[in-house]
Design a protein around this motif. Structure first.
Motif, PDB file in Angstrom:
ATOM      1  N   GLY A  86       0.798  -1.220   0.000  1.00  0.00           N
ATOM      2  CA  GLY A  86       0.000   0.000   0.000  1.00  0.00           C
ATOM      3  C   GLY A  86       0.832   1.271   0.000  1.00  0.00           C
ATOM      4  O   GLY A  86       2.051   1.245  -0.155  1.00  0.00           O
ATOM      5  N   ASN A  87       0.150   2.398   0.204  1.00  0.00           N
ATOM      6  CA  ASN A  87       0.801   3.721   0.154  1.00  0.00           C
ATOM      7  C   ASN A  87       1.852   3.897   1.229  1.00  0.00           C
ATOM      8  O   ASN A  87       2.772   4.703   1.067  1.00  0.00           O
ATOM      9  CB  ASN A  87      -0.232   4.839   0.315  1.00  0.00           C
ATOM     10  CG  ASN A  87      -1.214   4.866  -0.839  1.00  0.00           C
ATOM     11  OD1 ASN A  87      -0.907   4.364  -1.910  1.00  0.00           O
ATOM     12  ND2 ASN A  87      -2.380   5.430  -0.611  1.00  0.00           N
ATOM     13  N   PHE A  88       1.704   3.188   2.333  1.00  0.00           N
ATOM     14  CA  PHE A  88       2.621   3.371   3.463  1.00  0.00           C
ATOM     15  C   PHE A  88       3.698   2.303   3.503  1.00  0.00           C
ATOM     16  O   PHE A  88       4.333   2.091   4.528  1.00  0.00           O
ATOM     17  CB  PHE A  88       1.838   3.385   4.782  1.00  0.00           C
ATOM     18  CG  PHE A  88       0.820   4.486   4.842  1.00  0.00           C
ATOM     19  CD1 PHE A  88       1.203   5.804   5.038  1.00  0.00           C
ATOM     20  CD2 PHE A  88      -0.529   4.207   4.674  1.00  0.00           C
ATOM     21  CE1 PHE A  88       0.268   6.830   5.081  1.00  0.00           C
ATOM     22  CE2 PHE A  88      -1.470   5.219   4.718  1.00  0.00           C
ATOM     23  CZ  PHE A  88      -1.069   6.537   4.921  1.00  0.00           C
ATOM     24  N   ARG A  89       3.935   1.612   2.382  1.00  0.00           N
ATOM     25  CA  ARG A  89       4.922   0.535   2.315  1.00  0.00           C
ATOM     26  C   ARG A  89       6.287   1.029   2.810  1.00  0.00           C
ATOM     27  O   ARG A  89       6.735   2.117   2.474  1.00  0.00           O
ATOM     28  CB  ARG A  89       5.068   0.043   0.888  1.00  0.00           C
ATOM     29  CG  ARG A  89       6.199  -0.939   0.720  1.00  0.00           C
ATOM     30  CD  ARG A  89       6.632  -1.044  -0.711  1.00  0.00           C
ATOM     31  NE  ARG A  89       5.995  -2.217  -1.292  1.00  0.00           N
ATOM     32  CZ  ARG A  89       5.343  -2.212  -2.444  1.00  0.00           C
ATOM     33  NH1 ARG A  89       5.240  -1.123  -3.160  1.00  0.00           N
ATOM     34  NH2 ARG A  89       4.801  -3.314  -2.887  1.00  0.00           N
ATOM     35  N   GLY A  90       6.909   0.186   3.656  1.00  0.00           N
ATOM     36  CA  GLY A  90       8.238   0.518   4.172  1.00  0.00           C
ATOM     37  C   GLY A  90       8.210   1.292   5.473  1.00  0.00           C
ATOM     38  O   GLY A  90       9.219   1.380   6.161  1.00  0.00           O
ATOM     39  N   ARG A  91       7.067   1.854   5.846  1.00  0.00           N
ATOM     40  CA  ARG A  91       6.978   2.633   7.087  1.00  0.00           C
ATOM     41  C   ARG A  91       6.932   1.686   8.285  1.00  0.00           C
ATOM     42  O   ARG A  91       6.303   0.636   8.238  1.00  0.00           O
ATOM     43  CB  ARG A  91       5.713   3.500   7.080  1.00  0.00           C
ATOM     44  CG  ARG A  91       5.659   4.523   5.977  1.00  0.00           C
ATOM     45  CD  ARG A  91       6.334   5.827   6.312  1.00  0.00           C
ATOM     46  NE  ARG A  91       5.589   6.579   7.297  1.00  0.00           N
ATOM     47  CZ  ARG A  91       4.572   7.399   6.993  1.00  0.00           C
ATOM     48  NH1 ARG A  91       4.196   7.544   5.741  1.00  0.00           N
ATOM     49  NH2 ARG A  91       3.948   8.053   7.943  1.00  0.00           N
ATOM     50  N   GLU A  92       7.614   2.077   9.348  1.00  0.00           N
ATOM     51  CA  GLU A  92       7.616   1.266  10.559  1.00  0.00           C
ATOM     52  C   GLU A  92       7.010   2.045  11.704  1.00  0.00           C
ATOM     53  O   GLU A  92       7.008   3.278  11.688  1.00  0.00           O
ATOM     54  CB  GLU A  92       9.053   0.854  10.915  1.00  0.00           C
ATOM     55  CG  GLU A  92       9.675  -0.087   9.903  1.00  0.00           C
ATOM     56  CD  GLU A  92      11.013  -0.630  10.372  1.00  0.00           C
ATOM     57  OE1 GLU A  92      11.093  -1.091  11.526  1.00  0.00           O
ATOM     58  OE2 GLU A  92      11.969  -0.587   9.574  1.00  0.00           O
ATOM     59  N   GLY A  93       6.541   1.327  12.699  1.00  0.00           N
ATOM     60  CA  GLY A  93       5.999   1.994  13.876  1.00  0.00           C
ATOM     61  C   GLY A  93       5.404   1.003  14.852  1.00  0.00           C
ATOM     62  O   GLY A  93       5.324  -0.191  14.576  1.00  0.00           O
ATOM     63  N   LYS A  94       5.016   1.548  15.994  1.00  0.00           N
ATOM     64  CA  LYS A  94       4.411   0.728  17.039  1.00  0.00           C
ATOM     65  C   LYS A  94       2.896   0.723  16.850  1.00  0.00           C
ATOM     66  O   LYS A  94       2.317   1.727  16.430  1.00  0.00           O
ATOM     67  CB  LYS A  94       4.760   1.338  18.394  1.00  0.00           C
ATOM     68  CG  LYS A  94       4.427   0.455  19.576  1.00  0.00           C
ATOM     69  CD  LYS A  94       4.637   1.201  20.874  1.00  0.00           C
ATOM     70  CE  LYS A  94       5.940   0.800  21.515  1.00  0.00           C
ATOM     71  NZ  LYS A  94       6.098   1.417  22.840  1.00  0.00           N
ATOM     72  N   VAL A  95       2.282  -0.419  17.133  1.00  0.00           N
ATOM     73  CA  VAL A  95       0.820  -0.510  17.026  1.00  0.00           C
ATOM     74  C   VAL A  95       0.196   0.249  18.199  1.00  0.00           C
ATOM     75  O   VAL A  95       0.481  -0.042  19.359  1.00  0.00           O
ATOM     76  CB  VAL A  95       0.347  -1.984  17.024  1.00  0.00           C
ATOM     77  CG1 VAL A  95      -1.169  -2.072  16.992  1.00  0.00           C
ATOM     78  CG2 VAL A  95       0.942  -2.719  15.839  1.00  0.00           C
ATOM     79  N   VAL A  96      -0.620   1.239  17.865  1.00  0.00           N
ATOM     80  CA  VAL A  96      -1.264   2.069  18.882  1.00  0.00           C
ATOM     81  C   VAL A  96      -2.586   1.456  19.316  1.00  0.00           C
ATOM     82  O   VAL A  96      -2.969   1.520  20.474  1.00  0.00           O
ATOM     83  CB  VAL A  96      -1.547   3.488  18.318  1.00  0.00           C
ATOM     84  CG1 VAL A  96      -2.095   4.401  19.401  1.00  0.00           C
ATOM     85  CG2 VAL A  96      -0.292   4.087  17.722  1.00  0.00           C
ATOM     86  N   GLN A  97      -3.282   0.851  18.326  1.00  0.00           N
ATOM     87  CA  GLN A  97      -4.609   0.308  18.611  1.00  0.00           C
ATOM     88  C   GLN A  97      -4.917  -0.805  17.637  1.00  0.00           C
ATOM     89  O   GLN A  97      -4.574  -0.721  16.457  1.00  0.00           O
ATOM     90  CB  GLN A  97      -5.652   1.425  18.451  1.00  0.00           C
ATOM     91  CG  GLN A  97      -7.069   0.991  18.754  1.00  0.00           C
ATOM     92  CD  GLN A  97      -8.087   2.057  18.375  1.00  0.00           C
ATOM     93  OE1 GLN A  97      -7.827   2.903  17.530  1.00  0.00           O
ATOM     94  NE2 GLN A  97      -9.246   2.001  19.004  1.00  0.00           N
TER      95      GLN A  97
END
Length: 171
Positions: A86-97
Motif C-alpha cells: 500500500g501507500n505506506f509501504r516501508g513505514r515502521e511503527g508501534k501498534v497504537v490500537q
C-alpha cells in the motif's frame, strides 16, 4: 397425456442422476461445515471480538520466524510492525490500537490530516504488515511455545538436507 408424464419422469430421473454425479465429484471433507460463500461471509463479518483477534493475525519478520519457529501470530497493541503493502509501504511503527470492529490496526506515525486540521490514524490491514518486534508477556510466550510445538512435531512441509539429496538421486 402419458407422453407428458413420461418426459417428466425422464427429466426427474436425469436430474437425480446429475445430482448423484455432482455428489460424487464434489466430496466435502466435513459435512458439518458449510461451503456456502454466503454463510462464510456472514460468519466472517458478524464474528465476535474473540474470533476477530485470531483472524487479525500478522506474519512475523524473517528473523523472528526463524527464532520462534512460528509463521504468524495475532497482532496486539505494543508490537512493532513494518508495512509491506500500500501507500505506506516501508513505514515502521508501534501498534497504537487494534481496532477489531473495523478489522484494522492503527500504527504510531501513520496518520493523515483532515480538512479541519485534525490528525487521524489511518487504518492498516494486519495482513499487510510484518511484525518486527513482539511485545512478550507470559501469555504471549505460552502461545509461541504452543505454536512452535505444533510445527516441530510435524516438521511442517520442510525437507531435511538428506531428503533433498535423496530426491536428487532419484532423477
Amino acid at each position: 397425456g402419458p407422453a407428458l408424464n413420461k418426459s417428466r419422469r425422464n427429466a426427474r430421473a436425469s436430474a437425480f442422476r446429475n445430482d448423484a454425479v455432482t455428489r460424487l465429484r464434489k466430496m466435502k471433507y466435513s459435512t458439518s461445515v458449510s461451503s456456502s460463500r454466503r454463510k462464510s461471509r456472514k460468519a466472517h463479518f458478524t464474528a465476535p471480538s474473540s474470533e476477530r483477534r485470531k483472524i487479525m493475525s500478522s506474519p512475523l519478520s524473517t528473523d523472528l520466524k526463524s527464532k520462534h519457529g512460528v509463521r504468524a501470530v495475532p497482532i496486539r497493541k505494543d508490537d512493532e510492525v513494518q508495512v509491506v503493502r500500500g501507500n505506506f509501504r516501508g513505514r515502521e511503527g508501534k501498534v497504537v490500537q487494534v481496532y477489531r470492529k473495523k478489522w484494522v490496526i492503527h500504527i504510531e506515525r501513520i496518520t493523515r490530516e483532515k480538512v479541519n486540521g485534525a490528525t487521524v490514524n489511518v487504518g492498516v490491514d494486519p495482513s499487510k504488515v510484518v511484525i518486527t518486534k513482539l511485545k512478550l508477556d507470559k501469555d504471549r510466550k505460552a502461545l509461541l511455545e504452543r505454536k512452535m510445538g505444533k510445527g516441530a512435531e510435524k516438521g511442517k512441509g520442510k525437507y531435511t538436507a538428506d531428503e533433498v539429496k535423496a530426491m536428487q538421486d532419484v532423477d
